[in-house]
Write an enzyme that holds these catalytic residues in place. Structure first.
Site, mmCIF file in Angstrom:
data_model
loop_
_atom_site.group_PDB
_atom_site.id
_atom_site.type_symbol
_atom_site.label_atom_id
_atom_site.label_comp_id
_atom_site.label_asym_id
_atom_site.label_seq_id
_atom_site.Cartn_x
_atom_site.Cartn_y
_atom_site.Cartn_z
ATOM 1 N N ASP A 1 89.678 29.421 87.301
ATOM 2 C CA ASP A 1 88.819 28.438 87.979
ATOM 3 C C ASP A 1 88.558 27.189 87.155
ATOM 4 O OD1 ASP A 1 88.445 29.775 90.420
ATOM 5 O OD2 ASP A 1 86.989 31.118 89.505
ATOM 6 N N GLU B 1 92.728 25.663 86.609
ATOM 7 C CA GLU B 1 93.438 25.442 87.874
ATOM 8 C C GLU B 1 92.605 24.668 88.895
ATOM 9 O OE1 GLU B 1 96.445 29.306 88.075
ATOM 10 O OE2 GLU B 1 94.524 29.428 89.099
ATOM 11 N N LEU C 1 89.425 23.015 88.024
ATOM 12 C CA LEU C 1 88.506 22.074 87.386
ATOM 13 C C LEU C 1 87.055 22.331 87.809
ATOM 14 C CD1 LEU C 1 90.400 18.647 87.479
ATOM 15 C CD2 LEU C 1 90.708 20.582 85.946
ATOM 16 N N GLY D 1 84.264 21.770 86.557
ATOM 17 C CA GLY D 1 83.308 20.668 86.441
ATOM 18 C C GLY D 1 83.308 19.781 87.681
ATOM 19 N N TYR E 1 83.015 31.688 95.778
ATOM 20 C CA TYR E 1 82.100 32.045 94.699
ATOM 21 C C TYR E 1 81.304 30.849 94.180
ATOM 22 C CZ TYR E 1 83.058 36.956 93.718
ATOM 23 O OH TYR E 1 83.117 38.318 93.777
ATOM 24 N N TYR F 1 79.160 29.853 90.605
ATOM 25 C CA TYR F 1 78.972 30.260 89.211
ATOM 26 C C TYR F 1 77.905 29.396 88.552
ATOM 27 C CZ TYR F 1 83.391 32.787 89.704
ATOM 28 O OH TYR F 1 84.374 33.642 90.112
ATOM 29 N N ASP G 1 83.135 26.094 68.534
ATOM 30 C CA ASP G 1 83.582 25.380 67.339
ATOM 31 C C ASP G 1 82.421 25.452 66.349
ATOM 32 O OD1 ASP G 1 84.385 23.581 65.422
ATOM 33 O OD2 ASP G 1 85.162 22.111 66.857
ATOM 34 N N TYR H 1 98.260 29.432 69.507
ATOM 35 C CA TYR H 1 97.439 28.946 68.387
ATOM 36 C C TYR H 1 97.485 29.944 67.224
ATOM 37 C CZ TYR H 1 95.287 26.037 72.116
ATOM 38 O OH TYR H 1 95.053 25.187 73.167
ATOM 39 N N ASP I 1 87.312 25.454 58.301
ATOM 40 C CA ASP I 1 86.697 24.928 59.523
ATOM 41 C C ASP I 1 87.276 25.738 60.683
ATOM 42 O OD1 ASP I 1 85.599 23.424 61.517
ATOM 43 O OD2 ASP I 1 86.675 21.570 61.041
HETATM 44 NI NI NI Z 1 83.241 39.201 92.004
#
Ligand code: NI
Length: 675
Positions: free
Chosen positions: A302, A305, A307, A309, A386, A388, A443, A573, A584
């Site tokens: 979500d 794929e 976005l 935001g 959904y 969230y 981070d 990574y 870091d």
């Molecule tokens: Ni569910």
């Protein structure tokens, strides 16, 4: 063509003017035609060292990152443009065969509707199921995954399941059309494959959670519950910077990641101590466990794929949050690269959270209690069925938490007796089993940039010399020294935590200061070894990953997860196997829920929560909340004497109850009052 806006911080959120300027610069660079869409546009964040070196007033190079797609040809490009210089700095073509596709766009909902309804085969399949009024059918633009099927390589595909909506106010999720799926090419604008596997009856009964005729009359048992802060909230906001009690942090909001928190610090005896440089939920996946020929491919990422935001809700005062609320608007790009403003997108408020610490002493007679409070930074996003909610909490004792709330409507199927991969929800409807797995990117910057991670387990000790009676137990501490050693799973039976320490910063008793990540330890990705989603969503196969910081390593499943064949993001990574010991570092944590839908999840699901906790362990020299003022009777009994709605006497802090009537029951002195 420079932006007129003057940002006050390198991480300041893009303004509407800056988005306008970005579009104009990219257009002037010859990169935009009538068929160009902005699949993504956001701040190209300066690297960490640039931000940390920034001093107020210094010049800032503001840059944006855009992902462009030509919907006529499918050609896609990644563009970096400088708002400061007014120039396009970098253009890179995306190889969609190996790198994946730009995200699915809001426009695709309409495109898919047009494509399937113009396809004779699909129309015939619907007619076979008694569905002849095409205006009632709601095709859903579902991400395709990547299964290496011949002919799909490099194609911009969606797989389409449909629902039926009887009227504009009838929720379609109660009427799933199953046994048929269309594979749609968005660029060629056609159905490239139609799988018509099985004709199943379309559930007909309506279950509209917003219809009083269905829900019955509203209950009348609850009196008003108001949160009053007569002197206002304890936080202050300056642009994107939030100050609350000893906490300092900065918010960002990205079209893809949604809420981002930067530079989380704690003011400790006048010293501003960093804890996290940047925190965001970098990816999530919702894999379904139904292997049927029309559903085996269902796995929705979500964030990468869809976005998340971009799908942020506009919140209404008094509904989503209680108390003194501060709202931030979100400024996001449209697919034409124009700014759009979502009012009240991010909610900031503080909450009472019961007792923080308390002691009644049998020897001194001292009785002390201090109340806990938390600062809440949150937003909600809706992705199809959904909803969230992402809630970050900051507590007075230094604890940090993230809670993700899943609610909305489950993705339904017709009930098939004996199906082991779904639970029956109503007489007609089933809820296919699925998971909601999130990966948070932390981070870390605990007292500085030199951090390390220890895995700490509770362990039994064998009976023997030194433990003659077998009562001993202790803990094991294992330093995770390289990326390859730090791909770890939770162990709830051992209370396993991962402590992020700074070996160069010692507390009063000479120990490295630290914050422990306390996982909930739920199931990881359940799809079998070899399943496509395991390669694509490898982040969800382990609870913990630790990497050395690199500014380009931002996404747990890679930047272009849509149709990506897999292996991008965390597996790539950590393949570098860098040292993470005193470096870091970035900590990546997977958590989530495994959802076997219940009848009670229907027709709208009560919030189901998951998340994690970051708790100081030796970061402070003693309880950092000792200096909280005692709870006074004026706090316990605010504004007494308001008649029937006087809420005094509800406090549970060891003070006398005042004996008001509550629904006919008088609470006398010492009688229990249940919260
Ligand atoms: Ni569910």
């Amino acid at each position: 063509m420079q932006s007129s806006a003057t940002p006050t911080h390198p991480l300041a959120r893009l303004t509407a003017d800056e988005i306008d300027a970005a579009r104009q610069i990219i257009t002037a660079g010859g990169l935009v035609t009538d068929s160009t869409r902005f699949a993504y546009l956001g701040l190209a964040e300066p690297s960490k060292d640039e931000v940390l070196a920034y001093t107020p007033g210094a010049p800032i190079d503001r840059r944006v990152r855009a992902v462009l797609i030509d919907i006529a040809t499918g050609a896609s490009h990644i563009v970096i443009a400088s708002l400061t210089k007014g120039t396009v700095e970098q253009v890179e073509a995306l190889d969609t065969r190996t790198q994946g596709q730009p995200a699915i766009m809001d426009d695709d909902l309409i495109t898919v509707d047009e494509i399937v309804k113009a396809d004779p085969g699909w129309v015939e399949a619907m007619a076979k199921r008694g569905l002849t009024d095409l205006d009632q059918i709601r095709p859903c633009p579902l991400s395709p995954g990547n299964f290496g099927f011949p002919g799909e390589e490099g194609r911009r595909l969606l797989r389409v399941l449909s629902f039926v909506q009887h009227r504009p106010d009838d929720h379609p999720w109660a009427h799933p059309v199953d046994g048929v799926v269309a594979y749609v090419d968005l660029i060629e604008r056609k159905v490239v494959k139609l799988i018509d596997h099985r004709v199943l009856p379309v559930p007909k009964r309506e279950h509209n959670h917003d219809d009083p005729a269905y829900t019955g009359p509203a209950r009348t048992t609850l009196k008003p519950l108001d949160i009053i802060q007569p002197e206002g909230p304890s936080f202050t906001v300056d642009g994107d910077e939030i100050t609350w009690d000893h906490w300092r942090l900065r918010i960002g909001f990205d079209a893809r990641e949604g809420l981002v928190l930067y530079q989380i610090r704690y003011l400790d005896n006048g010293r501003e101590r960093p804890i996290i440089y940047r925190a965001s939920v970098g990816e999530m996946v919702v894999p379904y466990g139904d292997p049927s020929p029309t559903r085996f491919w269902q796995s929705y990422f979500d964030i990468g794929e869809y976005l998340i935001g971009q799908q942020v809700n506009s919140l209404e005062l008094g509904c989503d949050c209680l108390g003194e609320i501060y709202y931030f608007d979100a400024v996001l790009p449209t697919t034409k690269g124009e700014p759009r403003v979502v009012k009240n997108a991010i909610c900031l408020h503080e909450e009472d959270f019961g007792v923080l610490w308390k002691h009644t002493d049998i020897f001194t007679g001292s009785s002390q209690v201090r109340r806990q409070r938390r600062l809440v930074v949150s937003y909600f996003a809706t992705i199809g069925n959904y909803d969230y909610g992402f809630y970050w909490y900051f507590y007075l004792d230094g604890t940090i938490q993230l809670e993700v709330k899943a609610t909305g409507v489950i993705f339904t199927a017709p009930h098939i007796p004996g199906n082991p991969y779904a639970s029956q929800i109503t007489d007609e409807i089933a809820g296919p089993f699925h998971q909601h797995l999130y990966n948070v990117r932390l981070d870390m910057m605990v007292d500085g940039l030199t951090n390390a991670v220890e895995e700490i387990d509770a362990v039994r000790v064998r009976t023997g010399p030194g433990n003659e009676y077998g009562n001993a137990f202790t803990r094991s501490v294992t330093r995770l020294r390289r990326e390859s050693e730090a791909v770890r799973d939770a162990h709830p039976g051992a209370s396993r935590v991962w402590k992020i320490i700074n070996p160069q910063s010692l507390n009063a008793i000479g120990q490295p200061v630290g914050y422990a990540l306390i996982p909930q330890g739920g199931p990881l990705l359940l799809a079998d070894e070899g399943a496509s989603v395991r390669r694509r969503g490898a982040f969800a196969t382990h609870h913990l990953w630790v990497t050395r910081y690199h500014p380009d390593e931002r996404y747990p499943a890679g930047e272009f997860i849509n149709a990506n064949p897999g292996g991008a993001g965390l597996p790539a990574y950590v393949a570098q196997d860098r040292s993470i010991d005193g470096e870091d570092i970035v900590v990546w944590h997977t958590f989530g829920i495994t959802h076997f839908p219940r009848p009670e999840d229907w027709p709208v699901m009560p919030v189901d929560c998951c998340g994690f906790t970051l708790k100081p362990i030796g970061f402070f020299d003693r309880n950092p909340a000792l200096d909280l003022p005692a709870v006074t009777s004026s706090h316990c009994h605010p504004g007494g004497g308001h008649g029937a709605h006087d809420h005094s006497g509800h406090e549970h802090g060891g003070h006398e109850h005042s004996g008001h009537e509550h629904g006919g029951h008088a609470h006398g002195e010492g009688s229990p009052v249940q919260p």
